[in-house]
Design a protein around this motif. Sequence first.
Motif, mmCIF file in Angstrom:
data_model
loop_
_atom_site.group_PDB
_atom_site.id
_atom_site.type_symbol
_atom_site.label_atom_id
_atom_site.label_comp_id
_atom_site.label_asym_id
_atom_site.label_seq_id
_atom_site.Cartn_x
_atom_site.Cartn_y
_atom_site.Cartn_z
ATOM 1 N N LEU A 23 4.190 6.915 5.264
ATOM 2 C CA LEU A 23 5.464 7.266 4.644
ATOM 3 C C LEU A 23 6.414 6.076 4.535
ATOM 4 O O LEU A 23 6.904 5.778 3.440
ATOM 5 N N PRO A 24 6.678 5.326 5.592
ATOM 6 C CA PRO A 24 7.525 4.141 5.430
ATOM 7 C C PRO A 24 6.853 3.068 4.557
ATOM 8 O O PRO A 24 7.521 2.327 3.830
ATOM 9 N N GLY A 25 5.530 2.982 4.609
ATOM 10 C CA GLY A 25 4.823 2.006 3.786
ATOM 11 C C GLY A 25 5.010 2.279 2.300
ATOM 12 O O GLY A 25 5.201 1.350 1.504
ATOM 13 N N VAL A 26 4.966 3.543 1.897
ATOM 14 C CA VAL A 26 5.186 3.903 0.500
ATOM 15 C C VAL A 26 6.607 3.541 0.084
ATOM 16 O O VAL A 26 6.832 3.038 -1.026
ATOM 17 N N VAL A 27 7.573 3.760 0.944
ATOM 18 C CA VAL A 27 8.966 3.416 0.642
ATOM 19 C C VAL A 27 9.117 1.906 0.467
ATOM 20 O O VAL A 27 9.811 1.437 -0.450
ATOM 21 N N ALA A 33 8.651 -2.683 -5.845
ATOM 22 C CA ALA A 33 8.446 -2.441 -7.281
ATOM 23 C C ALA A 33 9.785 -2.315 -8.000
ATOM 24 O O ALA A 33 9.964 -2.855 -9.092
ATOM 25 N N THR A 34 10.737 -1.625 -7.406
ATOM 26 C CA THR A 34 12.064 -1.480 -8.006
ATOM 27 C C THR A 34 12.762 -2.822 -8.117
ATOM 28 O O THR A 34 13.380 -3.135 -9.135
ATOM 29 N N TRP A 35 12.657 -3.654 -7.105
ATOM 30 C CA TRP A 35 13.270 -4.980 -7.141
ATOM 31 C C TRP A 35 12.658 -5.839 -8.241
ATOM 32 O O TRP A 35 13.364 -6.546 -8.961
#
Length: 165
Positions: A23-27, A33-35
């Motif tokens: 879960l934290p890895g996906v975040v 990717a957003t950056w």
Amino acid sequence: MKPATPPITPWYRQFWPWLLICLPGVVVIASIATWIIASRTADDEVDKDYYKVGLTINRDKGKEDQARQLGVQANLMLGEQGLIRVYLRSKNALTAEPLELFLQHPSRQAYDQRVQLKPIGPGLYEGQAQPLRAGRWYVDLSSKQWQVRGEAHYPQQGPLDLAAP
């Protein structure tokens, strides 16, 4: 007799630790990717000299009024390779002066183009632009005295009619 104890499995073979790690890895991956997307597609900057731009808009309104009084109408053809032809009509005789065509992309300032149109015949003008991207474009055709506007969808079928609002 002692009850049988279940075999102890190592932590890496169990489901829950992997769920808590993923879960934290996906975040983290989504944040990276957003950056990357944000850094590659930066927004266009607001004009620093917005006051002068506002004054120009008021001056352009006077040019639109003049176009309305003169009855200026134009038919614009956007060609495949950037060839632009304009047929100009008016109630009054217009001087055969070069015209300026401003092609403005709605969201990308880097795609905007200014094209000088030269007279090639009575009421007929021609110029060359860079090939346009498909989509919507704002079109301003102006001389020193008047200005007409319109909106084009490129590639389009048939001529675009421009007139004073």
